[in-house]
Scaffold this active site. Structure first.
Site, short mmCIF file in Angstrom:
data_model
loop_
_atom_site.label_atom_id
_atom_site.label_comp_id
_atom_site.label_asym_id
_atom_site.label_seq_id
_atom_site.Cartn_x
_atom_site.Cartn_y
_atom_site.Cartn_z
N HIS A 104 -9.41 0.95 1.29
CA HIS A 104 -8.13 0.94 0.58
C HIS A 104 -7.02 0.42 1.50
O HIS A 104 -6.74 1.02 2.53
CB HIS A 104 -7.82 2.37 0.13
CG HIS A 104 -6.61 2.49 -0.71
ND1 HIS A 104 -5.53 3.25 -0.35
CD2 HIS A 104 -6.30 1.93 -1.91
CE1 HIS A 104 -4.61 3.19 -1.29
NE2 HIS A 104 -5.05 2.38 -2.25
N GLU A 134 -9.67 -3.44 -0.77
CA GLU A 134 -8.55 -3.49 -1.72
C GLU A 134 -7.28 -3.84 -0.95
O GLU A 134 -7.04 -3.30 0.14
CB GLU A 134 -8.39 -2.12 -2.40
CG GLU A 134 -7.37 -2.10 -3.54
CD GLU A 134 -6.00 -1.54 -3.17
OE1 GLU A 134 -5.17 -1.40 -4.07
OE2 GLU A 134 -5.74 -1.24 -1.97
N ASP A 192 -2.89 -5.11 -1.70
CA ASP A 192 -1.80 -5.20 -2.69
C ASP A 192 -1.00 -6.46 -2.39
O ASP A 192 -0.81 -6.81 -1.21
CB ASP A 192 -0.86 -3.99 -2.53
CG ASP A 192 -1.63 -2.68 -2.55
OD1 ASP A 192 -1.97 -2.22 -3.64
OD2 ASP A 192 -1.89 -2.14 -1.45
N HIS A 209 2.07 -3.42 0.36
CA HIS A 209 2.06 -2.48 -0.76
C HIS A 209 3.44 -2.27 -1.38
O HIS A 209 3.59 -2.32 -2.60
CB HIS A 209 1.49 -1.14 -0.29
CG HIS A 209 1.41 -0.10 -1.36
ND1 HIS A 209 2.49 0.71 -1.70
CD2 HIS A 209 0.42 0.24 -2.21
CE1 HIS A 209 2.14 1.51 -2.68
NE2 HIS A 209 0.89 1.25 -3.02
O1 G3P Z 1 -5.88 -0.08 -6.41
C1 G3P Z 1 -6.01 1.29 -6.23
C2 G3P Z 1 -4.77 1.90 -5.65
O2 G3P Z 1 -4.39 1.16 -4.53
C3 G3P Z 1 -3.64 1.98 -6.63
O3 G3P Z 1 -2.48 2.60 -6.13
O4 G3P Z 1 -0.28 2.68 -5.07
O5 G3P Z 1 -2.31 2.84 -3.65
O6 G3P Z 1 -1.65 0.68 -4.71
P1 G3P Z 1 -1.66 2.18 -4.84
MG MG Z 2 -3.28 -0.61 -4.19
#
Ligand code: G3P
Ligand code: MG
Length: 230
Positions: A6, A33, A35, A47
């Site tokens: 993440h 993952e 952002d 993010h």
């Molecule tokens: O994509 C899963 C998760 O990352 C969603 O929430 O705020 O951590 O980007 P966030």
């Molecule tokens: Mg995310």
């Protein structure tokens, strides 16, 4: 169960940096993952809309020009990476889940993806686009149905995973705080994968295994072994 790092291996490294992504690759994760936000026709891997939590900058990301953003420290001397830098690093190595945050121009996103597909070992099967903005996902599916979509939710909708079926999604990405057996079962009945964020505690990992989810997003990817192929 698949393990997605993440924001890269963000439990130990500065999140959403090339360093965090390289450490995750070294852990042999199934997926990573990230952002993304769009500023002046460039897609940045970060993010927050605001710079102060993860970088040496201040203010909103969209208030600044390229020079300012490129000079910032995103932790341990890392820069805020651009999407093309990340795609190049992960190409041919694992799944890349691109979570669309501050994006309005999907043509720009397509141009980054097409360029990486053409010029690097990146393959279509390793791209998963996700967002809380289901309208954006809808438009992506209308224009480029070949891209796998992950429909994010932080709630348990009244009609469970129906929203994801309407988007022709590959997966639902559900919150560890709001997930139950009914949502998992409904998604599976609809042929959808279930990936859960953000799962770091061993107790939660076991709970997710018991629910039969297909994958988890973790800031600490090495806490669980990857036992299922994508
Ligand atoms: O994509 C899963 C998760 O990352 C969603 O929430 O705020 O951590 O980007 P966030
Ligand atoms: Mg995310």
């Amino acid at each position: 169960m698949l393990i997605f790092a993440h924001r890269g291996a963000s439990g130990t490294e500065p999140e959403n940096t090339l360093r965090a992504i390289q450490v995750a690759l070294d852990m042999d994760v199934a997926g990573i993952e990230i952002d993304i936000h769009e500023v002046d026709n460039i897609l940045y891997v970060i993010h927050d809309r605001w710079l102060h939590r993860t970088t040496s900058g201040t203010g909103k990301i969209t208030q600044h020009n390229t020079k300012y953003l490129q000079d910032l420290d995103a932790g341990l001397g890392e820069k805020i990476p651009t999407l093309d830098e990340v795609l190049l690093l992960v190409a041919g190595k694992c799944i890349i889940n691109i979570e669309l945050k501050g994006i309005s121009n999907i043509e720009l996103l397509f141009s980054y993806l097409d360029s990486a597909l053409e010029n690097s070992p990146l393959i279509l099967d390793n791209i998963l686009l996700s967002s809380f903005n289901h309208h954006l996902l809808y438009h992506i599916n209308q224009q480029r149905p070949e891209f796998a979509l992950g429909a994010l939710t932080s709630c348990i909708p009244l009609e469970y995973a129906k929203f994801a079926t309407q988007l022709n999604a590959y997966s639902i990405h559900a919150s560890v705080n709001f997930i139950d057996q009914a949502l998992v079962d409904d998604a599976h009945k609809r042929g959808l994968k279930v990936f859960v964020y953000t799962v770091d505690e061993l107790d939660d990992i076991k709970e997710m295994q018991a629910l039969g989810v297909d994958g988890i997003f973790s800031n600490f990817p090495t806490r669980i072994k990857d036992v299922t192929p994508f």
